[in-house]
Design a protein around this motif. Sequence first.
Motif, mmCIF file in Angstrom:
data_model
loop_
_atom_site.group_PDB
_atom_site.id
_atom_site.type_symbol
_atom_site.label_atom_id
_atom_site.label_comp_id
_atom_site.label_asym_id
_atom_site.label_seq_id
_atom_site.Cartn_x
_atom_site.Cartn_y
_atom_site.Cartn_z
ATOM 1 N N THR A 6 0.846 -1.186 0.000
ATOM 2 C CA THR A 6 0.000 0.000 0.000
ATOM 3 C C THR A 6 0.886 1.241 0.000
ATOM 4 O O THR A 6 2.069 1.176 0.348
ATOM 5 C CB THR A 6 -0.918 0.034 1.225
ATOM 6 O OG1 THR A 6 -0.112 0.116 2.409
ATOM 7 C CG2 THR A 6 -1.793 -1.216 1.278
ATOM 8 N N ALA A 7 0.315 2.372 -0.357
ATOM 9 C CA ALA A 7 1.022 3.650 -0.291
ATOM 10 C C ALA A 7 -0.019 4.744 -0.192
ATOM 11 O O ALA A 7 -1.158 4.583 -0.648
ATOM 12 C CB ALA A 7 1.912 3.861 -1.513
ATOM 13 N N GLY A 8 0.359 5.887 0.397
ATOM 14 C CA GLY A 8 -0.553 7.011 0.514
ATOM 15 C C GLY A 8 -0.366 7.768 1.803
ATOM 16 O O GLY A 8 0.313 7.318 2.728
ATOM 17 N N GLY A 42 2.740 -3.647 8.264
ATOM 18 C CA GLY A 42 1.703 -4.600 8.627
ATOM 19 C C GLY A 42 1.493 -5.596 7.496
ATOM 20 O O GLY A 42 1.837 -5.315 6.339
ATOM 21 N N TYR A 43 0.919 -6.751 7.826
ATOM 22 C CA TYR A 43 0.779 -7.814 6.833
ATOM 23 C C TYR A 43 -0.605 -8.444 6.952
ATOM 24 O O TYR A 43 -1.107 -8.688 8.050
ATOM 25 C CB TYR A 43 1.854 -8.885 7.034
ATOM 26 C CG TYR A 43 3.247 -8.295 7.149
ATOM 27 C CD1 TYR A 43 3.951 -7.930 6.012
ATOM 28 C CD2 TYR A 43 3.824 -8.062 8.393
ATOM 29 C CE1 TYR A 43 5.203 -7.354 6.112
ATOM 30 C CE2 TYR A 43 5.070 -7.488 8.508
ATOM 31 C CZ TYR A 43 5.758 -7.138 7.361
ATOM 32 O OH TYR A 43 6.994 -6.565 7.471
ATOM 33 N N ALA A 55 -1.188 -11.125 -0.874
ATOM 34 C CA ALA A 55 -0.751 -10.635 0.434
ATOM 35 C C ALA A 55 -0.479 -9.138 0.325
ATOM 36 O O ALA A 55 0.040 -8.659 -0.690
ATOM 37 C CB ALA A 55 0.516 -11.362 0.880
ATOM 38 N N PHE A 56 -0.840 -8.405 1.352
ATOM 39 C CA PHE A 56 -0.628 -6.966 1.398
ATOM 40 C C PHE A 56 0.455 -6.633 2.416
ATOM 41 O O PHE A 56 0.454 -7.169 3.530
ATOM 42 C CB PHE A 56 -1.912 -6.236 1.790
ATOM 43 C CG PHE A 56 -3.022 -6.358 0.784
ATOM 44 C CD1 PHE A 56 -3.122 -5.471 -0.268
ATOM 45 C CD2 PHE A 56 -3.954 -7.376 0.884
ATOM 46 C CE1 PHE A 56 -4.141 -5.583 -1.204
ATOM 47 C CE2 PHE A 56 -4.980 -7.503 -0.037
ATOM 48 C CZ PHE A 56 -5.070 -6.596 -1.092
ATOM 49 N N VAL A 57 1.368 -5.761 2.028
ATOM 50 C CA VAL A 57 2.314 -5.161 2.951
ATOM 51 C C VAL A 57 1.818 -3.736 3.181
ATOM 52 O O VAL A 57 1.910 -2.889 2.294
ATOM 53 C CB VAL A 57 3.753 -5.151 2.391
ATOM 54 C CG1 VAL A 57 4.708 -4.507 3.392
ATOM 55 C CG2 VAL A 57 4.202 -6.561 2.065
ATOM 56 N N THR A 195 9.585 -10.582 1.706
ATOM 57 C CA THR A 195 8.930 -10.848 0.425
ATOM 58 C C THR A 195 9.927 -11.544 -0.488
ATOM 59 O O THR A 195 10.965 -10.974 -0.836
ATOM 60 C CB THR A 195 8.439 -9.542 -0.226
ATOM 61 O OG1 THR A 195 7.473 -8.927 0.627
ATOM 62 C CG2 THR A 195 7.802 -9.823 -1.575
ATOM 63 N N LEU A 196 9.634 -12.774 -0.849
ATOM 64 C CA LEU A 196 10.500 -13.550 -1.745
ATOM 65 C C LEU A 196 10.189 -13.122 -3.174
ATOM 66 O O LEU A 196 9.110 -13.377 -3.699
ATOM 67 C CB LEU A 196 10.238 -15.042 -1.556
ATOM 68 C CG LEU A 196 11.090 -16.004 -2.403
ATOM 69 C CD1 LEU A 196 12.567 -15.852 -2.063
ATOM 70 C CD2 LEU A 196 10.627 -17.437 -2.191
ATOM 71 N N GLU A 197 11.157 -12.430 -3.813
ATOM 72 C CA GLU A 197 10.931 -11.847 -5.134
ATOM 73 C C GLU A 197 11.236 -12.824 -6.267
ATOM 74 O O GLU A 197 10.664 -12.715 -7.349
ATOM 75 C CB GLU A 197 11.791 -10.591 -5.294
ATOM 76 C CG GLU A 197 11.491 -9.509 -4.283
ATOM 77 C CD GLU A 197 12.453 -8.357 -4.394
ATOM 78 O OE1 GLU A 197 12.310 -7.554 -5.348
ATOM 79 O OE2 GLU A 197 13.373 -8.256 -3.553
ATOM 80 N N GLN A 198 12.179 -13.720 -6.054
ATOM 81 C CA GLN A 198 12.526 -14.700 -7.076
ATOM 82 C C GLN A 198 13.152 -15.915 -6.402
ATOM 83 O O GLN A 198 13.612 -15.861 -5.272
ATOM 84 C CB GLN A 198 13.495 -14.112 -8.103
ATOM 85 C CG GLN A 198 14.844 -13.701 -7.524
ATOM 86 C CD GLN A 198 15.785 -13.147 -8.579
ATOM 87 O OE1 GLN A 198 15.370 -12.628 -9.602
ATOM 88 N NE2 GLN A 198 17.073 -13.273 -8.334
#
Length: 597
Positions: A6-8, A42-43, A55-57, A195-198
């Motif tokens: 999220t952002a804002g 938060g998760y 999933a949200f960060v 967060t596992l990106e690859q």
Amino acid sequence: MHVLATAGHVDHGKSTLVRALTGIEPDRWAEEHRRGLTIDLGYAWTTLPSGEEVAFVDVPGHERFIGNMLAGLGPAPAVVFVVAADEGWRTQSAEHLAAVDALGLSHGLLVVTRSDLADPGPALADAGERLARTSLGQVPAVAVSARTGEGLDALREHLDDLVAGLPTPDPGARVRLWVDRAFSIKGAGTVVTGTLEQGTLRVGDEVEVGGRRLRIRGLQSLERPQEAVAAVARVAVNLRDVTPEDVPRGTPLLTPSAWHPTTTLDVRTSTDPAELPGTVTLHLGTVAVEARLRPLAGDAARLTLPHPLPLVAGDRAILREPGGHRLLVGALVLDADPPALRRRGDGRRRGEALTAYTGVPDLPTEVGRRGAMRRSHAAALGLDPSTAHPSAAHPSATHPDVVVEGEWLLDRSALRGWATALGDAVRARAQAEALDPSLPVEAARAQAGIPDVALVPLAASTAGLEVRGGRVWLPGVAGSLGEAEEGLRAIEARLEQDPFAAPERPELEAAGLGPRQLAAAQRLGRVLRLPDDVVLLPSGPAQAMRRLAALPQPFTASDARRALGTTRRVVIPLLEHLDGRGWTRRVDGTLREVVRR
């Protein structure tokens, strides 16, 4: 699974929106609930109508916690940008969008919240125009009310469309997991999350952390135990032999021997680097570290880090004013292994080359001229990025004379030459040193003229050699103790009966076990050598831990000596060895305790 950040602006309803979508409270701390303000990451997670898990960060919006916000945004592949209908665009809206743009995020969704309190139309139009001028471009937008539930079904459909368009990660790629949390669970030990990106993590695999190899004890994703987790995913990793203090936020978990940590980067900045301070804070992934900045020429600059990080060409970072809240600029890593600048004018010439070079020279010619080239060098020279980025297609499919190994592009003929030289060096060692017929990998690298120790296993495999225990061996050769074999067997038999009755120096000498023979026995995994000529079996520390764990905690060295039935000569170096492994720790000058796992 898919992961979104999220952002804002602060208090525009990011956490409320995540809670309405998932039914999970993303704010984890009592202070956050007391103040009604997100402070840390938060998760939460949910299943979308299509069946996809997301999933949200959830990141904090307040300017005082922008560092935490960047740690959440950095590893995420996409963003849900939130603006409140009743307040519209605000200060942190602009700052968060600048961070999104600096990181080059191109996948996102605009959500205008609190549509029950004001007409969402003006906020949708204004924010949509602002987002369109960044790396996000034109993004879908939806108005919702988390309080009434209006628009949430439409939002879920938009989220389905968003995750369907995200790039598919390579599950076979090397792992670089930036830790965002570390904590201890009673009976399990240390757990880190990120967060596992690859790539893929598996229970039982080893990961490299701060130069140490640690084994994965367990995995969870979305609070469910897993034997393996493939990217992209939120993952919790239970590690052996480490404390939470050893793996703070920003620590990378890496595929062993697959990364080349660096302290020097050449980057392209989104503004004139000459206008930036000489010291900046670099944010990349979840790490935040001070860096010295040296303008080169044009938009190119050199960053010097205080400690090595596993970075590669193509990584995107954010530079901020140290100690302040002002977001400065984005930085694109062009070269993670740049040449030294030694002569007057080198910086200017280097900057001009990085800024102006747009050609694409023939890859085999460039690699062949050097024998080997780091992918980061390839990118800086203007080579096709699809062959320079570690997650891209294998360049040898197009260039059969080029071999790709980790961060390196290699000329096949050069590789064959190193393999021949390596084989000659190991055979010569085996003939000259029966006690030590192998070469340490660094010595092997130097003797064969191999440019990086990470390439030694490939050269050894090409030569039909084996790499075991950090050394290069002839196949099937394990070393021999010769005349000392009988004496070692007698000492092994005695230690099997009394594990802490370490032989004294005269007994070792009588058995034919001098320093060279003991070193060979240790390389073969038959003994453990501690300071002051203390020799035990390799199983000795584990056996000691079982007895020490049964003592009242904490305990003294004398308590340990009596429990182990040994002498002070043995117990002091043994306890220091256990301290070093993190199995015991000092409580004060005289007391220790077993570290519970």
